[in-house]
Write an enzyme that holds these catalytic residues in place. Structure first.
Site, short mmCIF file in Angstrom:
data_model
loop_
_atom_site.label_atom_id
_atom_site.label_comp_id
_atom_site.label_asym_id
_atom_site.label_seq_id
_atom_site.Cartn_x
_atom_site.Cartn_y
_atom_site.Cartn_z
N ILE A 177 27.81 -63.02 25.85
CA ILE A 177 28.78 -64.02 25.36
C ILE A 177 30.02 -63.33 24.79
CG2 ILE A 177 29.17 -65.81 23.58
CD1 ILE A 177 26.18 -66.58 23.96
N ASP A 233 -2.60 -57.99 11.46
CA ASP A 233 -2.44 -59.42 11.78
C ASP A 233 -1.36 -60.03 10.89
OD1 ASP A 233 -4.37 -59.39 13.75
OD2 ASP A 233 -5.98 -60.15 12.46
N LEU A 284 -0.49 -45.10 9.70
CA LEU A 284 -1.59 -45.21 10.68
C LEU A 284 -1.28 -44.35 11.91
CD1 LEU A 284 -4.20 -46.68 11.74
CD2 LEU A 284 -2.69 -48.49 12.59
N GLU A 314 4.26 -52.45 15.13
CA GLU A 314 3.13 -53.30 14.72
C GLU A 314 2.42 -53.89 15.93
OE1 GLU A 314 3.28 -55.24 11.03
OE2 GLU A 314 4.98 -54.06 10.30
N GLY A 315 2.37 -53.09 16.98
CA GLY A 315 1.71 -53.48 18.23
C GLY A 315 2.73 -53.90 19.26
N GLU A 353 2.61 -55.38 24.96
CA GLU A 353 1.42 -55.21 25.81
C GLU A 353 0.14 -55.33 24.97
OE1 GLU A 353 4.19 -53.22 25.85
OE2 GLU A 353 4.93 -54.19 27.68
N PHE A 386 2.83 -47.57 5.25
CA PHE A 386 1.56 -47.73 5.97
C PHE A 386 1.49 -46.62 7.00
CE2 PHE A 386 -0.77 -49.95 9.47
CZ PHE A 386 -1.84 -50.52 8.80
N GLY A 434 -1.01 -44.10 19.01
CA GLY A 434 -0.05 -45.19 18.75
C GLY A 434 -0.76 -46.51 19.00
N SER A 435 -0.67 -47.00 20.25
CA SER A 435 -1.39 -48.24 20.60
C SER A 435 -2.89 -48.05 20.39
CB SER A 435 -1.10 -48.61 22.05
OG SER A 435 0.24 -49.02 22.20
N1 CAA Z 1 -9.35 -58.07 12.05
C1 CAA Z 1 -10.56 -57.58 11.62
N2 CAA Z 1 -11.30 -56.73 12.37
C2 CAA Z 1 -10.80 -56.37 13.56
C3 CAA Z 1 -9.56 -56.83 14.05
C4 CAA Z 1 -8.82 -57.71 13.24
N3 CAA Z 1 -7.64 -58.18 13.63
N4 CAA Z 1 -9.34 -56.30 15.26
C5 CAA Z 1 -10.41 -55.53 15.56
N5 CAA Z 1 -11.29 -55.58 14.51
C6 CAA Z 1 -12.57 -54.87 14.41
C7 CAA Z 1 -13.47 -55.16 15.61
O1 CAA Z 1 -14.28 -56.28 15.38
C8 CAA Z 1 -14.29 -53.87 15.69
O2 CAA Z 1 -15.30 -53.89 14.73
P1 CAA Z 1 -16.84 -53.54 15.09
O3 CAA Z 1 -16.85 -52.15 15.62
O4 CAA Z 1 -17.59 -53.70 13.81
O5 CAA Z 1 -17.24 -54.52 16.15
C9 CAA Z 1 -13.30 -52.81 15.26
O6 CAA Z 1 -12.31 -53.47 14.47
C10 CAA Z 1 -12.60 -52.13 16.42
O7 CAA Z 1 -12.06 -53.15 17.24
P2 CAA Z 1 -11.75 -52.91 18.79
O8 CAA Z 1 -12.96 -52.28 19.44
O9 CAA Z 1 -11.21 -54.16 19.36
O10 CAA Z 1 -10.61 -51.78 18.67
P3 CAA Z 1 -9.85 -50.99 19.77
O11 CAA Z 1 -9.90 -49.57 19.42
O12 CAA Z 1 -10.27 -51.43 21.14
O13 CAA Z 1 -8.31 -51.44 19.48
C11 CAA Z 1 -6.33 -52.75 19.67
C12 CAA Z 1 -7.87 -52.73 19.65
C13 CAA Z 1 -5.95 -54.22 19.74
C14 CAA Z 1 -5.77 -52.00 20.85
C15 CAA Z 1 -5.79 -52.12 18.33
O14 CAA Z 1 -6.05 -50.73 18.30
C16 CAA Z 1 -4.33 -52.34 18.11
O15 CAA Z 1 -3.94 -53.39 17.63
N6 CAA Z 1 -3.47 -51.33 18.44
C17 CAA Z 1 -2.08 -51.35 18.08
C18 CAA Z 1 -1.86 -50.54 16.84
C19 CAA Z 1 -0.62 -50.99 16.09
O16 CAA Z 1 -0.30 -52.16 16.04
N7 CAA Z 1 0.04 -50.04 15.47
C20 CAA Z 1 1.16 -50.35 14.66
C21 CAA Z 1 1.41 -49.21 13.75
S1 CAA Z 1 1.93 -49.67 12.18
C22 CAA Z 1 3.56 -50.03 12.31
O17 CAA Z 1 4.16 -50.15 13.34
C23 CAA Z 1 4.11 -50.31 10.98
C24 CAA Z 1 5.51 -50.00 10.75
O18 CAA Z 1 5.83 -48.94 10.29
C25 CAA Z 1 6.50 -51.07 10.94
#
Ligand code: CAA
Length: 383
Positions: free
Chosen positions: A337, A240, A125, A363-364, A367, A123, A131-132
């Site tokens: 321990i 999620d 991204l 995966e987030g 914070e 994946f 990042g965040s």
């Molecule tokens: N399900 C469906 N839609 C969603 C959603 C969800 N869980 N969360 C947000 N959306 C939608 C929103 O409704 C919005 O849609 P509209 O524009 O149509 O209204 C759109 O997506 C954007 O949402 P936000 O405005 O809330 O987005 P944001 O830019 O403010 O970001 C955030 C919110 C929570 C900070 C998000 O960016 C986030 O979770 N960041 C962390 C990123 C992350 O977890 N990265 C992990 C990398 S992968 C990894 O680690 C894998 C690995 O290798 C192990």
């Protein structure tokens, strides 16, 4: 006693424990030490039908539910957190979005072999400056005839070392901000796809976290996943499910800490008796046990919420936040321990400590989970 699992799920748990004891645990310290991506573990997990756990059988998977999925990830991670995340990424972050958003052809061509363990997925991204703030990604996708040309750098890509297929997020129009982002299914053999630097990490050292470089990488338009502009929603809804998997991984690490803490404290004699007879140690074990149980319940609840077909971001973030911080607190106590023996690599505790940390980051971060949780409670109240 586990009152929450069906007979089938208990049987799955038992089967997994036997499998993991024989095939996964004996190699965990070695792959951690050598930082070697365990292709043989992927094959073993594929042989056990664990690479597409929630994918229906018609698409090459095992057709199990989300709670069964958390059982698998917990048991794998209890023995080897590296293997836990490799399997989790293929399941949650690659098979799940292909199942949810893929066309019939995409399911046939990619989901089937990924779920059967004949291909491995990753994946892509995160970028150096996104990042965040995932929506800030800069990888471009330019439409050229019947292809898209993807250009950019992805980093920290779990499975990146060995993946055959990457789910890549890129923007077709940066001015549209997050609404310009799309998701693409990219084969590692496509022209312009290159693996870059592999990270040397504190924990889960063998999960092949790699940079992926896209240099006008030629991707057929048929490999667009979902619609143009739907990419961020696909990424965040996919995460999620990923967060439920990482919560299960954290529970597995916390349980491993408890297992080792019990084992060691019962055989380590100081002041003429096993240290398990000292209240200071008993209280640490009691706290680890209690918090691990609570983290497991939250993880099971998140899995149930995932099955509801409604949005479950809140339940997933609550479980991931609590379970990851539980794993870290547990591992800190676990090292204490074991004392000096907790600090050296002859014993597994220092590995659990190193592995636990990443569950608070990937995966987030914690914070970001708090941000998702706060947004939910301020809007809808607690569930
Ligand atoms: N399900 C469906 N839609 C969603 C959603 C969800 N869980 N969360 C947000 N959306 C939608 C929103 O409704 C919005 O849609 P509209 O524009 O149509 O209204 C759109 O997506 C954007 O949402 P936000 O405005 O809330 O987005 P944001 O830019 O403010 O970001 C955030 C919110 C929570 C900070 C998000 O960016 C986030 O979770 N960041 C962390 C990123 C992350 O977890 N990265 C992990 C990398 S992968 C990894 O680690 C894998 C690995 O290798 C192990």
């Amino acid at each position: 006693m586990n009152l929450l699992l069906s007979e089938e799920q208990k049987l799955l748990q038992q089967t997994l424990r036997t499998f993991v004891d024989k095939e996964i645990r004996p190699h965990a310290a070695e792959i951690d030490r050598e930082r070697r991506f365990p292709v043989e573990n992927v094959r073993r997990c594929a042989d056990m039908s664990l690479m597409g756990i929630m994918v229906p059988q018609e698409h090459g998977g095992s057709g199990m539910d989300a709670l069964s999925y958390t059982i698998v990830i917990e048991e794998l991670s209890r023995a080897c957190a590296t293997t836990g995340v490799i399997v989790s990424v293929n399941n949650s972050l690659v098979c799940a979005p292909l199942l949810a958003y893929g066309s019939k052809e995409q399911k046939e061509k990619y989901l089937k072999p990924l779920a059967a363990g004949e291909m491995l997925g990753c994946f892509a991204l995160t970028e150096p400056n996104a990042g965040s703030d995932a929506a800030a990604l800069r990888t471009r996708a330019e439409k050229k005839g019947r292809d898209y040309l993807l250009s950019g750098n992805k980093v920290f890509v779990t499975n990146g070392t060995a993946a055959d297929v990457a789910l890549v997020f890129a923007s077709t129009d940066l001015s549209k901000k997050h609404k310009g982002i799309s998701a693409f299914i990219v084969e590692s053999g496509f022209p312009g796809f290159r693996r870059g630097r592999e990270e040397r990490k504190l924990g889960i050292t063998a999960s092949g976290s790699r940079e992926i470089v896209l240099d006008r990488c030629q991707v057929p338009a048929a490999n667009l996943l979902g619609a143009e502009g739907e990419g961020l929603k696909i990424a965040l809804s996919t995460l999620d499910g990923g967060r439920v998997g990482i919560a299960a991984q954290a529970v597995g690490i916390a349980q491993a800490v408890l297992d080792e803490g019990i084992r060691y404290s019962q055989q380590r004699v100081q002041f003429g008796k096993p240290i398990s007879e000292f209240q200071a140690i008993q209280w640490m074990l009691a706290d680890i046990a209690t918090e691990t149980e609570a983290a497991r319940l939250l993880t099971y609840r998140a899995a149930r919420a995932e099955e509801s077909q409604q949005r479950y971001s809140y339940e997933a973030s609550v479980a991931k936040l609590f379970a990851s911080e539980t794993a870290m607190r547990a591992a800190t106590k676990g090292v204490q321990i074991l004392g000096g023996y907790g600090y050296v690599s002859d014993y597994p505790m220092e590995r659990y400590f190193r592995d636990a940390k990443v569950t608070e980051i990937y995966e987030g971060t914690s914070e970001i989970q708090r941000l998702v949780i706060a947004e939910h409670v301020l809007k809808d109240g607690a569930s």
